[in-house]
Design a protein around this motif. Structure first.
Motif, short mmCIF file in Angstrom:
data_model
loop_
_atom_site.label_atom_id
_atom_site.label_comp_id
_atom_site.label_asym_id
_atom_site.label_seq_id
_atom_site.Cartn_x
_atom_site.Cartn_y
_atom_site.Cartn_z
N ILE A 66 0.86 -1.18 0.00
CA ILE A 66 0.00 0.00 0.00
C ILE A 66 0.89 1.23 0.00
CG2 ILE A 66 -1.85 1.24 1.16
CD1 ILE A 66 -2.52 -1.44 2.58
N ASP A 67 0.76 2.04 -1.02
CA ASP A 67 1.60 3.22 -1.18
C ASP A 67 1.34 4.23 -0.06
OD1 ASP A 67 3.41 4.69 -3.23
OD2 ASP A 67 1.90 6.17 -2.65
N GLN A 68 2.39 4.93 0.33
CA GLN A 68 2.28 5.91 1.40
C GLN A 68 1.30 7.04 1.11
OE1 GLN A 68 6.05 7.76 2.20
NE2 GLN A 68 6.39 8.30 0.08
N LEU B 268 -0.95 3.51 12.50
CA LEU B 268 -0.62 2.15 12.93
C LEU B 268 -1.84 1.45 13.51
CD1 LEU B 268 1.50 -0.07 13.40
CD2 LEU B 268 1.92 0.97 15.63
N SER B 269 -2.57 2.13 14.37
CA SER B 269 -3.76 1.56 14.99
C SER B 269 -4.79 1.16 13.94
CB SER B 269 -4.35 2.57 15.97
OG SER B 269 -5.53 2.07 16.54
N PHE B 270 -5.04 2.02 12.97
CA PHE B 270 -5.99 1.72 11.90
C PHE B 270 -5.57 0.47 11.14
CE2 PHE B 270 -7.11 1.76 7.45
CZ PHE B 270 -8.48 1.98 7.48
N LEU B 271 -4.30 0.40 10.77
CA LEU B 271 -3.81 -0.73 9.99
C LEU B 271 -3.89 -2.04 10.77
CD1 LEU B 271 -0.85 1.17 8.36
CD2 LEU B 271 -2.82 0.22 7.13
N LEU B 272 -3.49 -2.01 12.01
CA LEU B 272 -3.56 -3.22 12.83
C LEU B 272 -5.01 -3.67 13.03
CD1 LEU B 272 -0.82 -2.45 15.52
CD2 LEU B 272 -0.64 -3.95 13.50
N LYS B 273 -5.89 -2.72 13.26
CA LYS B 273 -7.32 -3.02 13.42
C LYS B 273 -7.88 -3.68 12.17
CE LYS B 273 -11.76 -0.75 14.12
NZ LYS B 273 -12.45 0.53 14.22
N ASP C 154 0.40 -11.54 1.17
CA ASP C 154 0.80 -10.64 2.25
C ASP C 154 0.48 -9.22 1.81
OD1 ASP C 154 1.90 -12.63 3.91
OD2 ASP C 154 3.77 -12.59 2.79
N VAL C 155 0.32 -8.34 2.78
CA VAL C 155 0.11 -6.93 2.48
C VAL C 155 1.01 -6.12 3.40
CG1 VAL C 155 -1.90 -6.72 4.01
CG2 VAL C 155 -1.62 -5.11 2.14
N ILE C 156 1.62 -5.09 2.84
CA ILE C 156 2.50 -4.23 3.63
C ILE C 156 2.12 -2.77 3.37
CG2 ILE C 156 4.29 -4.25 1.84
CD1 ILE C 156 6.35 -4.09 4.18
N ALA C 157 2.09 -2.00 4.44
CA ALA C 157 1.78 -0.57 4.34
C ALA C 157 3.07 0.22 4.49
CB ALA C 157 0.79 -0.17 5.42
N GLU C 158 3.33 1.11 3.53
CA GLU C 158 4.54 1.93 3.61
C GLU C 158 4.19 3.35 4.02
OE1 GLU C 158 6.60 2.16 -0.13
OE2 GLU C 158 5.15 3.52 -0.98
N ILE D 195 4.31 -3.40 8.52
CA ILE D 195 4.37 -1.94 8.53
C ILE D 195 5.78 -1.48 8.19
CG2 ILE D 195 3.99 0.11 9.95
CD1 ILE D 195 1.47 -1.71 9.57
N GLN D 196 5.85 -0.43 7.39
CA GLN D 196 7.13 0.16 7.00
C GLN D 196 6.99 1.67 7.13
OE1 GLN D 196 7.84 -0.38 2.80
NE2 GLN D 196 10.00 -0.77 3.16
N GLY D 197 7.97 2.30 7.74
CA GLY D 197 7.92 3.75 7.81
C GLY D 197 8.65 4.33 9.00
N TYR D 198 8.59 5.65 9.09
CA TYR D 198 9.28 6.38 10.14
C TYR D 198 8.72 6.09 11.52
CZ TYR D 198 11.60 9.32 6.63
OH TYR D 198 12.36 9.79 5.60
#
Length: 103
Positions: free
Chosen positions: A27-29, A70-75, A58-62, A81-84
């Motif tokens: 998933i693009d940033q 983070l909370s939204f994605l985990l929910k 698999d799905v990864i969020a950048e 997860i990838q990012g700062y």
């Protein structure tokens, strides 16, 4: 001249062929950035996660940077997860030290 149905069939064949080689959807940033404020981004991200899960990918969020993102994605069952949020880019030797500290 191609009829629209022929074109669509061609696109679908390429899509299904690609499914054999694709293992991860990323998933693009640009969708993650406003995920908690923008309803369209929320809908797109949920759809990408659902698509990946339904196809056993698999799905990864950048570009994850905040607790809310983070909370939204985990929910929504996106656990890669990838990012700062975790760390900014760093040289490999610094990464080794960083990983020893957090593990």
């Amino acid at each position: 001249m191609l009829r629209s149905g022929t074109y669509l069939d061609c696109v679908l064949v390429h899509f299904w062929i690609a499914l054999d080689t694709i293992q991860t959807l990323k998933i693009d940033q640009s969708f993650i950035r406003d995920i908690t404020e923008n309803e369209e981004d929320t809908t797109v991200v949920k759809a990408i996660i659902a698509l990946a899960k339904s196809l056993n990918m698999d799905v990864i969020a950048e570009g994850v940077e905040t607790d809310k993102q983070l909370s939204f994605l985990l929910k929504n069952k996106c656990h890669n997860i990838q990012g700062y949020y975790y760390a900014k880019p760093m040289p490999a030797d610094e990464m080794k030290i960083y990983m020893k500290k957090i593990l």
